[in-house]
Design a protein around this motif. Structure first.
Motif, short mmCIF file in Angstrom:
data_model
loop_
_atom_site.label_atom_id
_atom_site.label_comp_id
_atom_site.label_asym_id
_atom_site.label_seq_id
_atom_site.Cartn_x
_atom_site.Cartn_y
_atom_site.Cartn_z
N LYS A 121 0.86 -1.16 0.09
CA LYS A 121 0.01 0.10 0.05
C LYS A 121 1.08 1.32 -0.14
N ASN A 122 1.77 1.19 0.67
CA ASN A 122 3.00 2.44 0.78
C ASN A 122 4.14 2.45 -0.02
N VAL A 123 4.41 1.42 -0.94
CA VAL A 123 5.47 1.31 -1.70
C VAL A 123 5.16 0.36 -2.92
N SER A 124 5.69 1.17 -4.21
CA SER A 124 5.75 0.19 -5.43
C SER A 124 7.13 0.28 -6.05
N LYS A 125 7.63 -0.76 -6.15
CA LYS A 125 9.13 -1.04 -6.64
C LYS A 125 9.16 -1.93 -7.70
N HIS A 126 9.64 -1.60 -8.75
CA HIS A 126 9.71 -2.39 -10.27
C HIS A 126 11.11 -2.43 -10.70
N HIS A 127 11.95 -3.37 -10.27
CA HIS A 127 13.18 -3.63 -10.66
C HIS A 127 13.38 -5.09 -11.09
N PRO A 128 12.76 -5.48 -12.32
CA PRO A 128 12.60 -6.69 -12.56
C PRO A 128 14.03 -7.55 -13.03
N ASN A 129 15.08 -6.77 -13.42
CA ASN A 129 16.30 -7.41 -13.70
C ASN A 129 17.23 -7.71 -12.62
N GLY A 130 16.86 -7.45 -11.37
CA GLY A 130 17.64 -7.68 -10.20
C GLY A 130 18.84 -6.95 -9.99
N PHE A 131 18.68 -5.85 -10.78
CA PHE A 131 20.11 -4.92 -10.86
C PHE A 131 20.68 -4.70 -9.18
N GLN A 132 19.68 -4.62 -8.33
CA GLN A 132 20.46 -4.36 -6.83
C GLN A 132 21.23 -5.47 -6.59
N PHE A 133 20.79 -6.76 -6.71
CA PHE A 133 21.61 -7.87 -6.48
C PHE A 133 22.80 -8.07 -6.92
N LYS A 134 22.83 -7.60 -8.46
CA LYS A 134 24.19 -7.57 -9.25
C LYS A 134 25.09 -6.39 -8.53
N ILE A 135 24.67 -5.40 -8.57
CA ILE A 135 25.51 -4.47 -7.98
C ILE A 135 26.07 -4.67 -6.53
N LEU A 136 25.11 -5.00 -5.56
CA LEU A 136 25.65 -5.53 -4.35
C LEU A 136 26.72 -6.58 -4.29
N ALA A 137 26.63 -7.66 -5.01
CA ALA A 137 27.34 -8.86 -5.31
C ALA A 137 28.86 -8.36 -5.63
N ARG A 138 28.75 -7.35 -6.71
CA ARG A 138 29.95 -7.01 -7.07
C ARG A 138 30.72 -6.18 -6.40
N HIS A 139 29.95 -5.06 -5.60
CA HIS A 139 30.45 -4.43 -4.45
C HIS A 139 31.14 -5.26 -3.46
N GLN A 140 30.35 -6.16 -3.03
CA GLN A 140 31.07 -7.25 -2.15
C GLN A 140 32.49 -8.05 -2.59
N GLN A 141 32.38 -8.20 -3.94
CA GLN A 141 33.42 -8.93 -4.44
C GLN A 141 34.89 -7.95 -4.59
N GLU A 142 34.36 -6.62 -4.73
CA GLU A 142 35.50 -5.57 -4.97
C GLU A 142 36.11 -5.60 -3.47
N ILE A 143 35.28 -5.61 -2.56
CA ILE A 143 35.71 -5.37 -1.20
C ILE A 143 36.62 -6.68 -0.90
N ASN A 144 36.20 -7.85 -0.89
CA ASN A 144 36.97 -9.23 -0.71
C ASN A 144 38.33 -8.96 -1.61
N ASP A 145 38.30 -8.45 -2.91
CA ASP A 145 39.40 -8.46 -3.50
C ASP A 145 40.52 -7.41 -2.95
N PHE A 146 39.98 -6.26 -2.47
CA PHE A 146 40.95 -5.18 -1.69
C PHE A 146 41.32 -5.78 -0.71
N GLU A 147 40.52 -6.46 0.25
CA GLU A 147 41.04 -6.94 1.60
C GLU A 147 42.15 -8.18 1.39
N LYS A 148 41.98 -9.01 0.31
CA LYS A 148 42.81 -9.97 -0.06
C LYS A 148 44.14 -9.23 -0.51
N LYS A 149 44.11 -8.46 -1.34
CA LYS A 149 45.18 -7.68 -1.99
C LYS A 149 46.08 -7.07 -0.97
#
Length: 171
Positions: free
Chosen positions: A136-164
């Motif tokens: 009732k108070n929100v309508s969100k339309h992100h059918p391609n799961g873009f947020q998942f992709k960006i968050l996964a890539r962000h976490q991978q960048e952090i992991n790579d930085f930490e390892k390096k």
């Protein structure tokens, strides 16, 4: 949302360039529930355009985003346009107030939600709620799961930085 979709598809010939309808929130419920780097970025770098007091209230309601951007200066509000009571807005709000508007809102809400559930039946419940949130108070339309992709890539960048650099910067 339904009226804006109809306007976009008919008058604007379904243009995605200047008219984005992927996220709506109710002015009485401005806190965005997805507390993550992706959403914090959207909030921190949003450009307020209209209704200064509502924009300020939105930013205050989502002050958690500053945890991700502690040095980000607040949004510039000097060019935010004031609320105007356009004739068409006044008439439309008058016509749809009360029971008629509530019934129409409920009908459009159910129609949209049922359509999305059929169209995106491949989403599990969690993915559907994150990408196609419809309440009732929100309508969100992100059918391609873009947020998942960006968050996964962000976490991978952090992991790579930490390892390096043999550092631990994430929790």
């Amino acid at each position: 949302r339904t009226l804006l979709i109809a306007f976009k598809k008919t008058i604007l010939f379904n243009s995605h360039k200047y008219f984005c309808l992927n996220y709506f929130i109710d002015s009485n419920s401005l806190e965005v529930p997805d507390r993550n780097a992706f959403t914090a970025t959207e909030i921190a770098f949003a450009k307020p355009m209209y209704n200064k007091s509502l924009c300020q209230h939105f930013l205050e309601s989502n002050s958690w985003s500053a945890l991700y951007y502690p040095n980000k200066m607040p949004a510039d509000m000097k060019n935010v346009q004031p609320v105007n009571q356009a004739f068409i807005k006044t008439i439309t709000e008058y016509l749809f107030k009360g029971l008629l508007g509530e019934k129409l809102d409920q009908f459009c809400f159910k129609l949209t939600l049922n359509h999305w559930k059929k169209k995106f039946s491949n989403f599990d419940e969690t993915a559907f709620d994150l990408n196609m949130r419809s309440k009732k108070n929100v309508s969100k339309h992100h059918p391609n799961g873009f947020q998942f992709k960006i968050l996964a890539r962000h976490q991978q960048e952090i992991n790579d930085f930490e390892k390096k650099y043999n550092l631990k910067i994430s929790s």
